[in-house]
Design a protein around this motif. Structure first.
Motif, short mmCIF file in Angstrom:
data_model
loop_
_atom_site.label_atom_id
_atom_site.label_comp_id
_atom_site.label_asym_id
_atom_site.label_seq_id
_atom_site.Cartn_x
_atom_site.Cartn_y
_atom_site.Cartn_z
N ARG A 173 -8.58 4.32 10.96
CA ARG A 173 -8.88 4.94 9.66
C ARG A 173 -9.31 6.38 9.87
N LEU A 174 -8.78 7.28 9.03
CA LEU A 174 -9.16 8.69 9.07
C LEU A 174 -10.54 8.86 8.45
N MET A 175 -11.42 9.56 9.14
CA MET A 175 -12.78 9.75 8.67
C MET A 175 -13.18 11.22 8.80
N ASN A 176 -14.03 11.68 7.87
CA ASN A 176 -14.62 13.02 7.91
C ASN A 176 -13.60 14.15 8.06
N THR A 177 -12.39 13.92 7.61
CA THR A 177 -11.34 14.93 7.63
C THR A 177 -10.59 14.81 6.31
N LYS A 178 -10.39 15.92 5.61
CA LYS A 178 -9.77 15.87 4.28
C LYS A 178 -8.39 15.22 4.33
N HIS A 179 -7.53 15.67 5.25
CA HIS A 179 -6.22 15.04 5.42
C HIS A 179 -5.61 15.45 6.75
N ILE A 180 -4.61 14.68 7.19
CA ILE A 180 -3.84 15.03 8.38
C ILE A 180 -2.36 14.89 8.03
N ILE A 181 -1.54 15.51 8.85
CA ILE A 181 -0.10 15.33 8.76
C ILE A 181 0.38 14.87 10.12
N GLY A 182 1.18 13.81 10.12
CA GLY A 182 1.67 13.27 11.37
C GLY A 182 3.11 12.81 11.23
N VAL A 183 3.75 12.61 12.38
CA VAL A 183 5.12 12.12 12.43
C VAL A 183 5.10 10.70 12.96
N VAL A 184 5.82 9.80 12.29
CA VAL A 184 5.86 8.40 12.69
C VAL A 184 6.67 8.26 13.98
N SER A 234 0.85 -1.19 0.00
CA SER A 234 0.00 0.00 0.00
C SER A 234 0.89 1.24 0.00
N LYS A 235 0.37 2.32 -0.57
CA LYS A 235 1.18 3.54 -0.69
C LYS A 235 0.64 4.62 0.24
N THR A 236 1.55 5.45 0.69
CA THR A 236 1.21 6.61 1.51
C THR A 236 2.12 7.77 1.11
N GLU A 237 1.72 8.97 1.47
CA GLU A 237 2.51 10.15 1.12
C GLU A 237 3.47 10.48 2.26
N ILE A 238 4.76 10.59 1.92
CA ILE A 238 5.80 10.92 2.90
C ILE A 238 6.52 12.18 2.42
N PHE A 239 6.78 13.10 3.36
CA PHE A 239 7.44 14.34 3.00
C PHE A 239 8.91 14.08 2.69
N SER A 240 9.36 14.57 1.55
CA SER A 240 10.75 14.43 1.13
C SER A 240 11.45 15.78 1.26
N ASN A 241 12.48 15.84 2.10
CA ASN A 241 13.24 17.09 2.25
C ASN A 241 14.00 17.44 0.98
N GLU A 242 14.43 16.43 0.22
CA GLU A 242 15.16 16.69 -1.02
C GLU A 242 14.26 17.33 -2.07
N LYS A 243 13.01 16.86 -2.16
CA LYS A 243 12.09 17.36 -3.19
C LYS A 243 11.16 18.47 -2.67
N ASN A 244 11.17 18.67 -1.35
CA ASN A 244 10.36 19.70 -0.70
C ASN A 244 8.85 19.53 -0.91
N LYS A 247 1.43 12.16 5.27
CA LYS A 247 0.14 12.79 5.00
C LYS A 247 -0.85 11.67 4.69
N VAL A 248 -1.95 11.63 5.43
CA VAL A 248 -2.98 10.61 5.25
C VAL A 248 -4.28 11.31 4.87
N THR A 249 -4.95 10.80 3.84
CA THR A 249 -6.18 11.42 3.35
C THR A 249 -7.41 10.70 3.88
N ASN A 250 -8.55 11.34 3.74
CA ASN A 250 -9.82 10.83 4.25
C ASN A 250 -10.09 9.40 3.76
N GLY A 251 -10.48 8.53 4.68
CA GLY A 251 -10.82 7.15 4.36
C GLY A 251 -9.65 6.20 4.36
N ALA A 252 -8.43 6.70 4.47
CA ALA A 252 -7.24 5.84 4.44
C ALA A 252 -6.85 5.41 5.85
#
Length: 189
Positions: free
Chosen positions: A159-170, A30-40, A57-62
């Protein structure tokens, strides 16, 4: 008859193992969005590439790919820094629960502020208890540390619900997540 029963049981066990490995592979791919310092900006990575310290970054329903500390969310101004999660895979409850980021991090929602912000999170060693979490966060080398509580922890399997997206640190990944620490190992056959 005994050999037939053993043969059928072995086939059933092989099929169950194959299904379990297929599901594990699917989840790890499964794929998820991770912030890349190199690509900003955020880039897609597989769940099995997520490591402690990554900004996700996790989007709604994921589902969450690891145990995360909530940094910010896309919630409206009156509930800035809050999100709703469903934890049925963890505790069987289907009602939504509210999780909130600490006020000091709610403004860290875009690529530029994430790139320009440094921080350090200290937390307890991984444990099985789903309802406890103690830690603190220090931002931009300031001496002040802000406390983290279970209200800011997003667990793998939720699971993230009723929220467009969140940002968190692992903070915990892989077998250190509370979900995997509480799961039973498959019985040997």
């Amino acid at each position: 008859p005994l050999i037939l029963v053993l043969f059928v049981t072995a086939l059933k066990d092989i099929f169950e193992d194959f299904q379990r490995h297929k599901e594990d592979r699917g989840e790890n791919e499964s794929k998820t969005e991770i912030f890349s310092n190199e690509k900003n900006h955020f880039v897609l990575k597989k769940w099995n590439e997520v490591k402690v310290g990554d900004i996700v970054k996790v989007t709604n329903g994921a589902c969450f790919p690891a145990d995360l500390v909530l940094i910010s969310s896309s919630a409206t101004e009156d509930k800035k820094g809050s999100c709703y999660i469903e934890t049925s895979q963890l505790d069987g409850e289907t009602n939504l629960k509210v999780r909130s980021a600490i006020q000091e991090t709610t403004g860290l929602g875009d690529d530029t502020t994430l790139q320009n912000t440094k921080g350090k999170i200290e937390c307890e060693v991984p444990n099985r208890d789903l309802y406890t979490f103690n830690g603190n966060i220090q931002l931009n080398d300031e001496p002040k540390k802000y406390p983290l509580t279970p209200i800011s922890l997003l667990l793998r399997g939720a699971r993230l619900m009723n929220t467009k997206h969140i940002i968190g640190v692992v903070v915990y990944s892989g077998h250190e997540t509370k979900l995997l620490m509480n799961s039973n190992k498959a019985p040997s056959k």
